[in-house]
Scaffold this motif. Structure first.
Motif, PDB file in Angstrom:
ATOM      1  N   VAL A 256       0.824  -1.209   0.000  1.00 36.85           N
ATOM      2  CA  VAL A 256       0.000   0.000   0.000  1.00 36.85           C
ATOM      3  C   VAL A 256       0.858   1.259   0.000  1.00 36.85           C
ATOM      4  N   ARG A 257       0.304   2.296  -0.553  1.00 31.41           N
ATOM      5  CA  ARG A 257       0.967   3.609  -0.649  1.00 31.41           C
ATOM      6  C   ARG A 257       1.025   4.289   0.718  1.00 31.41           C
ATOM      7  N   PRO A 258       1.853   5.330   0.855  1.00 38.14           N
ATOM      8  CA  PRO A 258       1.790   6.152   2.069  1.00 38.14           C
ATOM      9  C   PRO A 258       0.374   6.696   2.248  1.00 38.14           C
ATOM     10  N   GLY A 259      -0.096   6.656   3.502  1.00 35.87           N
ATOM     11  CA  GLY A 259      -1.457   7.077   3.782  1.00 35.87           C
ATOM     12  C   GLY A 259      -2.493   5.998   3.564  1.00 35.87           C
ATOM     13  N   GLY A 260      -2.056   4.817   3.099  1.00 37.17           N
ATOM     14  CA  GLY A 260      -2.970   3.708   2.854  1.00 37.17           C
ATOM     15  C   GLY A 260      -3.278   2.930   4.123  1.00 37.17           C
ATOM     16  N   THR A 261      -4.207   1.987   4.005  1.00 36.60           N
ATOM     17  CA  THR A 261      -4.678   1.224   5.163  1.00 36.60           C
ATOM     18  C   THR A 261      -4.581  -0.268   4.890  1.00 36.60           C
ATOM     19  N   VAL A 262      -4.103  -1.010   5.892  1.00 33.83           N
ATOM     20  CA  VAL A 262      -4.094  -2.473   5.850  1.00 33.83           C
ATOM     21  C   VAL A 262      -5.041  -2.965   6.939  1.00 33.83           C
ATOM     22  N   VAL A 263      -6.007  -3.791   6.557  1.00 37.68           N
ATOM     23  CA  VAL A 263      -6.981  -4.341   7.491  1.00 37.68           C
ATOM     24  C   VAL A 263      -6.767  -5.848   7.594  1.00 37.68           C
ATOM     25  N   ILE A 264      -6.634  -6.333   8.827  1.00 39.15           N
ATOM     26  CA  ILE A 264      -6.487  -7.771   9.053  1.00 39.15           C
ATOM     27  C   ILE A 264      -7.851  -8.337   9.400  1.00 39.15           C
ATOM     28  N   ASN A 265      -8.366  -9.203   8.544  1.00 40.60           N
ATOM     29  CA  ASN A 265      -9.688  -9.791   8.732  1.00 40.60           C
ATOM     30  C   ASN A 265      -9.509 -11.255   9.116  1.00 40.60           C
ATOM     31  N   ALA A 266      -9.185 -11.489  10.376  1.00 40.85           N
ATOM     32  CA  ALA A 266      -8.948 -12.860  10.841  1.00 40.85           C
ATOM     33  C   ALA A 266      -9.323 -12.943  12.320  1.00 40.85           C
ATOM     34  N   VAL A 267     -10.095 -13.953  12.677  1.00 43.58           N
ATOM     35  CA  VAL A 267     -10.469 -14.127  14.082  1.00 43.58           C
ATOM     36  C   VAL A 267      -9.336 -14.787  14.856  1.00 43.58           C
ATOM     37  N   HIS A 268      -8.425 -15.447  14.144  1.00 46.81           N
ATOM     38  CA  HIS A 268      -7.241 -16.059  14.742  1.00 46.81           C
ATOM     39  C   HIS A 268      -6.131 -15.969  13.707  1.00 46.81           C
ATOM     40  N   MET A 269      -4.901 -15.706  14.175  1.00 44.77           N
ATOM     41  CA  MET A 269      -3.806 -15.499  13.228  1.00 44.77           C
ATOM     42  C   MET A 269      -2.491 -15.930  13.851  1.00 44.77           C
ATOM     43  N   THR A 270      -1.564 -16.379  13.008  1.00 42.79           N
ATOM     44  CA  THR A 270      -0.224 -16.684  13.500  1.00 42.79           C
ATOM     45  C   THR A 270       0.478 -15.376  13.864  1.00 42.79           C
ATOM     46  N   ASP A 271       1.552 -15.479  14.626  1.00 42.60           N
ATOM     47  CA  ASP A 271       2.253 -14.283  15.101  1.00 42.60           C
ATOM     48  C   ASP A 271       2.794 -13.454  13.934  1.00 42.60           C
ATOM     49  N   ILE A 272       2.737 -12.147  14.119  1.00 45.97           N
ATOM     50  CA  ILE A 272       3.284 -11.227  13.126  1.00 45.97           C
ATOM     51  C   ILE A 272       4.772 -11.054  13.412  1.00 45.97           C
ATOM     52  N   PRO A 273       5.642 -11.289  12.433  1.00 43.21           N
ATOM     53  CA  PRO A 273       7.082 -11.133  12.679  1.00 43.21           C
ATOM     54  C   PRO A 273       7.449  -9.652  12.789  1.00 43.21           C
ATOM     55  N   SER A 274       8.602  -9.369  13.379  1.00 49.58           N
ATOM     56  CA  SER A 274       9.072  -7.990  13.445  1.00 49.58           C
ATOM     57  C   SER A 274       9.371  -7.498  12.032  1.00 49.58           C
ATOM     58  N   PHE A 275       9.213  -6.199  11.843  1.00 51.03           N
ATOM     59  CA  PHE A 275       9.485  -5.617  10.528  1.00 51.03           C
ATOM     60  C   PHE A 275       9.981  -4.200  10.715  1.00 51.03           C
ATOM     61  N   PRO A 276      10.720  -3.654   9.742  1.00 54.88           N
ATOM     62  CA  PRO A 276      11.261  -2.303   9.888  1.00 54.88           C
ATOM     63  C   PRO A 276      10.154  -1.248   9.928  1.00 54.88           C
ATOM     64  N   TYR A 277      10.364  -0.251  10.750  1.00 56.35           N
ATOM     65  CA  TYR A 277       9.357   0.800  10.933  1.00 56.35           C
ATOM     66  C   TYR A 277       9.016   1.502   9.625  1.00 56.35           C
ATOM     67  N   ARG A 278       9.951   1.555   8.685  1.00 59.25           N
ATOM     68  CA  ARG A 278       9.691   2.262   7.426  1.00 59.25           C
ATOM     69  C   ARG A 278       8.492   1.688   6.682  1.00 59.25           C
ATOM     70  N   LEU A 279       8.146   0.424   6.924  1.00 59.31           N
ATOM     71  CA  LEU A 279       6.986  -0.157   6.252  1.00 59.31           C
ATOM     72  C   LEU A 279       5.684   0.435   6.765  1.00 59.31           C
TER      73      LEU A 279
END
Length: 347
Positions: A256-279
């Protein structure tokens, strides 16, 4: 009177046929409730999570199923405006308290006392079920029982995710995972004049996405490649994750572009790994979807009535509930899996 119902006696692997067919008392509707004679019930990943104990029921046995199309068979005391013979649907939210802060501000999906169909209350993997009348919706004409069932979870939760994403007409939407919910969201987004990009591992799901109008369909691994070997998907304004895989979250942020939105649609999910803040930087927003409200169900049914949605379903006889559950876990379903009882109705 008794009826047949599939019961989960204890959590177990969804591939190990964890459901048992039992003869149980037919439910009598209490005050404010109706009894539905079940005609069809969708099977989704949430049912897999219930079966495997990712979502823990307060007591066992439990009857799963929360995408229920049925005929009103009996009406309990205090129910007004609903009569026997009507076709109505029940969905994941079974009831909320109506009095807490969340309920008062319209967030009944976040009610700490909420009960959910097929987890806290017997669901639709049965010949009949009792449900609060206020938590049911009429089924739009034009959909038979089997194609209407996925509207009640895949459709409603997908609609909520789409609404929370903030998608605007003319924008581009990325979908990660392409099962029962995503294939309906794609069509609603296309109806709003938006382009849709689909990330999925399944060749069959990619084919279906293209047939429904996706401008690009491929694997999410391309987002992690510095120099992609194949075609590159266009940048997107919003993204919705349907696949319960935490490792996809950093990739969705890349999409997604700057200013965009990511929505997680899951009632259960595996762990989210660490990622660089720039993302995340650049005013990107990351949010989750938690269950649904009555407003979501009512609004989406109006959308379904006005937009002729192509609902891809794979029908299973009622006796094959375990087979349907296994197929959903292994992503072997093209569209949505649906248990069918009785003759189709609604067209």
């Amino acid at each position: 009177m008794t009826m047949k119902a599939w019961q989960l006696l204890r959590p177990a692997d969804a591939l190990a046929a964890p459901l048992r067919l039992a003869e149980v008392p037919e439910p009598e509707p209490g005050p404010g409730e109706i009894r539905l004679r079940v005609r069809a019930c969708g099977v989704c990943l949430t049912d897999v999570h219930v079966a495997e104990g990712d979502l823990v029921a307060p007591a066992y046995p439990v009857t799963p199923g929360h995408q229920v199309v049925g005929i009103v068979e009996a009406v309990g005391p205090g129910v007004e405006g609903i009569r026997p013979g009507e076709r109505r649907g029940a969905y994941w939210l079974h009831r909320a308290c109506g009095h807490c802060e969340a309920c008062r501000r319209g967030d009944e999906n976040l009610c700490p006392h909420a009960r959910f169909t097929g987890l806290h209350a017997p669901g639709g993997f049965a010949q009949a079920m009792a449900v609060p009348a206020a938590y049911t919706v009429p089924i739009p004409p034009g959909y038979d029982d089997a194609t209407a069932a996925p509207l009640l979870c895949a459709g409603v939760i997908g609609y909520r995710a789409l609404r929370l994403s903030g998608l605007q007409p003319g924008e581009r939407l990325a979908l990660f995972g392409f099962g029962a919910s995503a294939h309906l969201v794609l069509q609603v987004a296309r109806h709003q004049g938006c382009q849709v990009v689909v990330f999925t591992r399944s060749p069959a799901h990619r084919e279906l996405a293209r047939q429904l109008g996706a401008v690009w369909a491929g694997g999410a691994e391309v987002l992690a490649q510095e120099e992609p070997a194949g075609p590159v998907p266009p940048a997107c304004d919003r993204a919705i994750l349907f696949a319960p895989a935490g490792e996809l979250v950093p990739l969705a942020l890349r999409a997604v572009r700057p200013g965009g939105t990511v929505v997680i649609n899951a009632v259960h999910m595996t762990d989210i790994p660490s990622f660089p803040y720039r993302l995340l930087h650049g005013e990107r927003a990351l949010r989750t979807v938690a269950h649904v409200t009555r407003r979501d169900a009512e609004e989406f049914m109006a959308v379904a009535a006005s937009v002729p949605l192509q609902v891809a379903v794979q029908r299973y006889p009622f006796e094959q509930a375990n087979q349907a559950l296994a197929a959903v876990k292994e992503s072997r379903v093209r569209g949505a899996a649906v248990l069918v009882l009785g003759e189709p109705a609604g067209r």
